[in-house]
Design a protein around this motif. Sequence first.
Motif, PDB file in Angstrom:
ATOM      1  N   GLU A  16      19.774  15.541  47.211  1.00 50.32           N
ATOM      2  CA  GLU A  16      20.570  16.709  47.082  1.00 50.32           C
ATOM      3  C   GLU A  16      22.070  16.892  47.660  1.00 50.32           C
ATOM      4  O   GLU A  16      22.798  17.360  46.685  1.00 50.32           O
ATOM      5  N   TRP A  19      23.807  15.224  44.675  1.00 48.39           N
ATOM      6  CA  TRP A  19      23.728  16.049  43.381  1.00 48.39           C
ATOM      7  C   TRP A  19      24.633  17.161  43.629  1.00 48.39           C
ATOM      8  O   TRP A  19      25.465  17.487  42.383  1.00 48.39           O
ATOM      9  N   ASP A  20      24.808  18.125  44.685  1.00 46.51           N
ATOM     10  CA  ASP A  20      25.748  18.737  44.759  1.00 46.51           C
ATOM     11  C   ASP A  20      27.400  18.371  44.446  1.00 46.51           C
ATOM     12  O   ASP A  20      28.100  19.062  43.840  1.00 46.51           O
ATOM     13  N   GLN A  40      14.642  17.822  34.491  1.00 47.18           N
ATOM     14  CA  GLN A  40      15.619  17.302  35.567  1.00 47.18           C
ATOM     15  C   GLN A  40      16.269  15.824  35.159  1.00 47.18           C
ATOM     16  O   GLN A  40      17.502  15.916  35.294  1.00 47.18           O
ATOM     17  N   TYR A  44      20.235  15.060  34.801  1.00 46.75           N
ATOM     18  CA  TYR A  44      20.519  13.805  35.704  1.00 46.75           C
ATOM     19  C   TYR A  44      21.432  12.927  34.744  1.00 46.75           C
ATOM     20  O   TYR A  44      22.769  12.446  35.078  1.00 46.75           O
TER      21      TYR A  44
END
Length: 235
Positions: A16, A19-20, A40, A44
């Motif tokens: 996470e 990803w942020d 998802q 990605y």
Amino acid sequence: MMITIQVLQVPSVVPEAYWDLFLSSVSDERRAQAARFIHQADAYRSVLGEVLTRVTLSELTGIRAEKLSFSRNTYGKPCLAQYPEKPFNVSHSGDWIALISGGTAELGVDVEKIVPIDLQIAERFFSTQENAYLSAQPADQQLNTFYRLWTLKESYIKAIGMGLSMPLNSFAILPHVHQHGKHDWRCNQDGQIVRHRFYTHSLDEQHMLAACAVEGELPAQPEVVTLESLCAELT
């Protein structure tokens, strides 16, 4: 300037915190697109493809990754708005993202996930010579050969910037065997051998990579990039 081919393997789950950071590093349009994907994995690939492109082109231009902006040619091929003369091309499929950059002439790259298909599709998209070459391969190698030819052809039309507006069966890319036994790949279009250089490589048992350069030497192997290295460049 040397031409480089970079590949990034997309994990099933991106941490996470990573990803942020990645989401904050791409365009508003890309973030909105990523939010619309049902799967998802598609988000990605889309986001990480832009992150890899921004990080690499930032190193080539000296412009901060988040300050880079992009435009497209008539056929939809992306280019760097601030430095349109610095070529690059990106592709993603399955578990891999590929980026080619460097040099001063147009570049193309294509990666495809190898999935079982009806090989008769080649009769629609391949030239007569390519179909003959494909048919001559052992049965257990024909699927891989199909994807090798397909990615080589895609890399060529991406390099010349016309995409699928150029019919795939209007040219032939085939191996050329040299006297010492080694071979390279050459493109014949309208009875002429074009000057483009080609590279092809199996990333793993399920993914095929190919690249094309109008001029300049293509690398012998792609450079493997990791999520960690991308994060380090962005922070």
